[in-house]
Design an enzyme around this catalytic site. Sequence first.
Site, PDB file in Angstrom:
ATOM      1  CB  SER A  67      35.029  65.000  69.782  1.00  0.00           C
ATOM      2  OG  SER A  67      35.920  64.002  70.187  1.00  0.00           O
ATOM      3  CB  SER A 520      41.137  73.148  79.795  1.00  0.00           C
ATOM      4  OG  SER A 520      40.337  72.742  78.704  1.00  0.00           O
TER       5      SER A 520
HETATM    6  C1  LIG Z   1      44.168  66.330  78.955  1.00  0.00           C
HETATM    7  C2  LIG Z   1      43.389  66.089  77.722  1.00  0.00           C
HETATM    8  O1  LIG Z   1      42.973  64.941  77.461  1.00  0.00           O
HETATM    9  N1  LIG Z   1      43.186  67.154  76.928  1.00  0.00           N
HETATM   10  C3  LIG Z   1      42.421  67.063  75.678  1.00  0.00           C
HETATM   11  C4  LIG Z   1      41.465  68.237  75.567  1.00  0.00           C
HETATM   12  O2  LIG Z   1      42.212  69.425  75.533  1.00  0.00           O
HETATM   13  P1  LIG Z   1      42.321  70.500  76.739  1.00  0.00           P
HETATM   14  O3  LIG Z   1      43.047  71.671  76.116  1.00  0.00           O
HETATM   15  O4  LIG Z   1      43.101  69.789  77.798  1.00  0.00           O
HETATM   16  O5  LIG Z   1      40.936  70.792  77.187  1.00  0.00           O
HETATM   17  O6  LIG Z   1      40.728  68.122  74.340  1.00  0.00           O
HETATM   18  C5  LIG Z   1      41.563  68.198  73.176  1.00  0.00           C
HETATM   19  C6  LIG Z   1      40.655  68.149  71.955  1.00  0.00           C
HETATM   20  O7  LIG Z   1      39.924  66.964  71.885  1.00  0.00           O
HETATM   21  C7  LIG Z   1      42.575  67.048  73.176  1.00  0.00           C
HETATM   22  O8  LIG Z   1      43.432  67.197  72.071  1.00  0.00           O
HETATM   23  C8  LIG Z   1      43.371  67.089  74.503  1.00  0.00           C
HETATM   24  O9  LIG Z   1      44.224  65.985  74.578  1.00  0.00           O
HETATM   25 MG   LIG Z   2      37.174  62.868  68.856  1.00  0.00          MG
END
Ligand SMILES: CC(=O)N[C@H]1[C@@H](OP(=O)(O)O)O[C@H](CO)[C@@H](O)[C@@H]1O
Ligand SMILES: [Mg+2]
Length: 561
Positions: A67, A520
Amino acid sequence: MNDHQKSLILSSSSQFPPPQGVKLSYGTSGFRADASILQSTVFRVGILAALRSLRTQSVIGLMITASHNQVSDNGIKVGDPSGGMLTQDWEPFADSIANAPTPQELLQLVEEFVAKEGIRFDGSRPAKVLLGRDTRPSGDSLLEAAKQGISSIVGASAVDMGIVTTPQLHWMVRAKNKGLKAAELDYFEQLSSSYRCLLDLIPNGSKVEKAENKLVVDGANGVGSEKLEGLKKSLDGLDIEIRNTGKEGVLNEGVGADFVQKEKILPQEFGPKDVGIRCASLDGDADRLVYFTLPSESSSKIDLVDGDKILTLFAVFIKEQLSILTEGGQMVEDGYHARLGVIQTAYANGASTNYLRQLGLEIALTPTGVKYLHEKAAEYDVGIYFEANGHGTILFSDHFLSWLEAKNNELASRSKGSEQKKAALRLLAVSKLINQAVGDALSGLLLVEAILIHKGWSICKWNGLYQDLPSRQLKVKVIDRTAVVTENAETIAVKPPGIQEAINAEIAKYPCGRCFIRPSGTEDVVRVYAEASTQEAADSLANSVAKIADQFLGSRSSSSV
Ligand SMILES: CC(=O)N[C@H]1[C@@H](OP(=O)(O)O)O[C@H](CO)[C@@H](O)[C@@H]1O
Ligand SMILES: [Mg+2]
């Protein structure tokens, strides 16, 4: 599993030893890591995909992409028969096989899982997996590893769909399993014909002139730019200029939806000449979309039109069409009321949630990650979901679509129904334009464009629907992020004990303050999100809460996102 099958798994997996000292996890969106350590993981996910195909007796998708991550990373995720994400029940199996240290242990895990799931190897319907990859240079060799994994299951076949966007692959899997045409040209044809249909239904032709024409798209130097070129060919009259096509720049480096949304500045190849122009950014695999415009020549700071605003635009349009269809919201003769829901996460700007609430919409909050939003949206007749970062779509229930078709046929026989008939046709066109499998930047872009023309709105008018509350995101590197446990769609930290009380005491100091922390799912950090009435206040609240996270969790340092 017979002996031949077992020895096939043992012999092929011995060619893909797992990396030493690395623990991989399926995460928010599949496995992601530096591409150089992913061969074994991708091979093993190939096995999983073939098993999933046998279990569901359907075609399964495998997408090789990381991505918006840097170009040296890569990743792999599985698309289920509906075109959605892999069922969460199978994620622990994905984790365990990715980390099995030897071929023997891998085989044992597979055998146990096959028995538990009742997967049959009788050859009645062999496994079939569609493979896609983004433009990363590591994609080719990882594709080979995936093919080897798939062919470790007797009779399984892999179909290489080539370089595609993530949403295209999900769309293809869904179409195949519905017995529909599933080639790339069919995807382009469905998107362009439903877009044209929406334009043909614009109430007053003169409105078209009111919206500025040109759109400039930042393709993130990724697959989306090439596919948008393909789509443009089937769409006369759509004035799109595509920059950051990947011919020169580096994938996701200073470009793309993630960069634009997080940094709120112009991407590469954009400059003062673009003042006032409607611009959009895709991410590296074209499943995220944000819009932006440059308000002044003197700075590269943009006005961001994020996923929340796209959701709002879609919600306004869908609500309006439903209201026409049901005669201003009155009960129609057949007594059917479509349930419209919007789904957000805690990262949605508070101003968007307030605005949607004022429109009288039902709003649901889920944890971060499309797999949660999508699942919730599927509970409604029309469920619109978006993450603030621009990933989202609109889901239409089968029941609602059948009702719409019936309504449309019924209205055809009544002259007074012409406005209602148009509303029904518009909703049917939206259901074909917008990807029903997963968030899709290309179909989302066409729907935004169609709605802006329909309403005669400029990007400024759209952006002015509400004013975002100032916000700040920070990352805190802590010793163990899993020590943070959240509830209520990640808005409250229940562990470690006492941390939420400390956060609440900070929030209370700021007018319109809102703040939460969560671990995260894609990086080894705890994220802090804060909102307040001024940018200074949002920054200060985020910093104070980052310090609290340090104190409770043990710090490795913190940085702005
Ligand atoms: C705050 C943020 O933008 N978090 C993102 C990020 O996830 P985290 O779990 O926050 O690392 O990556 C994901 C996958 O691409 C997306 O779904 C999500 O929205
Ligand atoms: Mg993507």
